[in-house]
Enzyme design. Structure first.
Site, mmCIF file in Angstrom:
data_model
loop_
_atom_site.group_PDB
_atom_site.id
_atom_site.type_symbol
_atom_site.label_atom_id
_atom_site.label_comp_id
_atom_site.label_asym_id
_atom_site.label_seq_id
_atom_site.Cartn_x
_atom_site.Cartn_y
_atom_site.Cartn_z
ATOM 1 N N SER A 11 0.911 -1.098 -0.146
ATOM 2 C CA SER A 11 -0.075 -0.003 0.121
ATOM 3 C C SER A 11 1.222 1.226 -0.192
ATOM 4 O O SER A 11 2.415 1.083 0.189
ATOM 5 C CB SER A 11 -0.919 0.183 1.339
ATOM 6 O OG SER A 11 -2.047 1.199 1.294
ATOM 7 N N LYS B 150 -4.103 -6.843 3.297
ATOM 8 C CA LYS B 150 -4.504 -5.494 2.424
ATOM 9 C C LYS B 150 -5.953 -6.150 1.654
ATOM 10 O O LYS B 150 -6.316 -4.970 1.400
ATOM 11 C CB LYS B 150 -3.295 -6.031 1.489
ATOM 12 C CG LYS B 150 -3.386 -5.180 0.475
ATOM 13 C CD LYS B 150 -3.392 -4.212 0.804
ATOM 14 C CE LYS B 150 -2.943 -2.914 -0.880
ATOM 15 N NZ LYS B 150 -3.529 -2.395 -1.909
ATOM 16 N N HIS C 113 -7.894 -4.270 4.575
ATOM 17 C CA HIS C 113 -7.165 -2.389 3.864
ATOM 18 C C HIS C 113 -8.095 -1.689 2.802
ATOM 19 O O HIS C 113 -8.818 0.033 3.248
ATOM 20 C CB HIS C 113 -5.957 -2.345 4.077
ATOM 21 C CG HIS C 113 -5.062 -1.266 3.511
ATOM 22 N ND1 HIS C 113 -5.048 -0.997 2.337
ATOM 23 C CD2 HIS C 113 -4.993 -0.028 4.222
ATOM 24 C CE1 HIS C 113 -4.616 0.294 1.863
ATOM 25 N NE2 HIS C 113 -4.262 0.557 3.194
ATOM 26 N N ASN C 114 -7.926 -2.052 1.657
ATOM 27 C CA ASN C 114 -9.103 -1.842 1.186
ATOM 28 C C ASN C 114 -10.380 -1.640 0.799
ATOM 29 O O ASN C 114 -10.896 -0.558 0.133
ATOM 30 C CB ASN C 114 -8.479 -1.952 -0.743
ATOM 31 C CG ASN C 114 -6.549 -2.202 -0.829
ATOM 32 O OD1 ASN C 114 -6.203 -1.369 -0.514
ATOM 33 N ND2 ASN C 114 -6.940 -2.272 -1.853
ATOM 34 N N GLU D 153 -10.643 1.512 3.055
ATOM 35 C CA GLU D 153 -10.411 2.324 1.470
ATOM 36 C C GLU D 153 -11.837 2.731 1.137
ATOM 37 O O GLU D 153 -12.118 3.979 0.648
ATOM 38 C CB GLU D 153 -9.150 2.579 1.029
ATOM 39 C CG GLU D 153 -8.453 3.081 -0.389
ATOM 40 C CD GLU D 153 -7.929 2.118 -1.108
ATOM 41 O OE1 GLU D 153 -8.134 1.775 -1.909
ATOM 42 O OE2 GLU D 153 -6.141 1.788 -0.322
#
Length: 298
Positions: free
Chosen positions: A121, A171, A174-175, A178
């Site tokens: 990231s 990840k 995380h996205n 986001e």
């Protein structure tokens, strides 16, 4: 450390420069001759084939794969298989589905090859100046590569997450987060624009980034995008989903976990493809600012 790099797209190209700046010896390969010529001009060794890349590396070989998720990763791994030795390490630094990573990890372990999944990231700027890395896979392989991950990441920006697939799973989440953050920013700025179309939204983003609870890199990027184009009138509010948000929602459904904000933000990505709103414009602009994703111009 000496390593091979396969993939010189937006992220891979800048990672190559990051590797070099931190003292690593890089041998790079890409199907694009232009990309190879550009990176060669930066002082990085290039090769014309995957076979040559494997041959150029000595000792315990470490090869970082930085290509789009999906079948391309499988093709590269299959092409490498004939040139790898026991205990060599492959690093998938892209946004692969964690289930694909687990499958690849199992298959490679059968022949003595170790796969590390590295969620990466920070966007294209981070790839050049310092990323955030989330790594899964065999612990011994991570220990061997830990100096590499630490050197290219910002301080305290690298974490070993556990077994195979863990890095890509973290990840993925995380996205998903986001997605929700970007959607909330876009909706809030649309509401302010409807209240007063003369309001300087770039200045709002700027003041919020000085001491407010919502200060963040995304707010900084909002300011940057709005300064370039007041109310983002030159672009379409179309923001595509690259996969991770959808995988996060699907995984939550499988686990029986409620993700209402992430789920709705994913659905709003789909909505932007039929409606042209300021919130859609800002989400599209933010993706362009941090990741270099193309925006659709009017």
């Amino acid at each position: 450390m000496q390593l091979g790099l396969i993939g010189l797209g937006k992220m891979g190209y800048n990672l190559a420069l990051n590797f070099k700046r931190n003292g690593h010896t890089v041998v790079a390969y890409d199907t694009s001759k232009a990309a190879l010529e550009r990176i060669q001009a930066e002082g990085i060794t290039t090769v014309s084939s995957i076979a040559e890349l494997a041959e150029r590396l000595s000792g315990r070989r470490v090869i970082w794969i930085m290509v789009p998720a999906g079948n391309t990763v499988d093709i590269i791994i299959n092409n490498l298989n004939g040139y790898l030795r026991k205990d060599d390490i492959l690093i998938d630094g892209g946004n692969s589905n964690y289930k694909d990573t687990q499958r690849r990890g199992r298959d490679l372990e059968k022949i003595g090859i170790h796969l590390l999944d590295c969620g990466t990231s920070g966007g294209v700027t981070g790839a050049l100046h310092g990323v955030c890395t989330m790594i899964g896979g065999p612990q011994e392989a991570h220990q061997h590569c830990e100096p590499l991950f630490t050197s290219i990441s910002v301080p305290n920006g690298s974490l070993y997450c556990g077994k195979s697939g863990s890095g890509h799973f973290v990840k993925m989440v995380h996205n998903g987060i986001e997605y929700g953050m970007m959607q909330a920013i876009g909706e809030g700025f649309e509401l302010m624009n409807k209240f007063n179309s003369d309001l300087d939204l770039a200045s709002v983003a700027k003041v919020w980034n000085h001491g407010s609870v919502v200060r963040s890199w995304l707010m900084e990027l909002s300011q940057r995008a709005l300064e370039k184009d007041k109310n983002l009138e030159s672009i379409k509010g179309v923001a595509h989903s690259s996969g991770e948000g959808k995988w996060a929602v699907e995984t939550a459904l499988d686990m029986g976990i409620s993700l209402p904000v992430i789920t709705l933000s994913l659905l709003m990505r789909y909505r932007t493809q039929t409606d042209d709103t300021l919130s859609g414009k800002l989400v599209a602009a933010l993706r362009n600012e941090f990741g270099g994703h193309a925006v659709e111009k009017k």
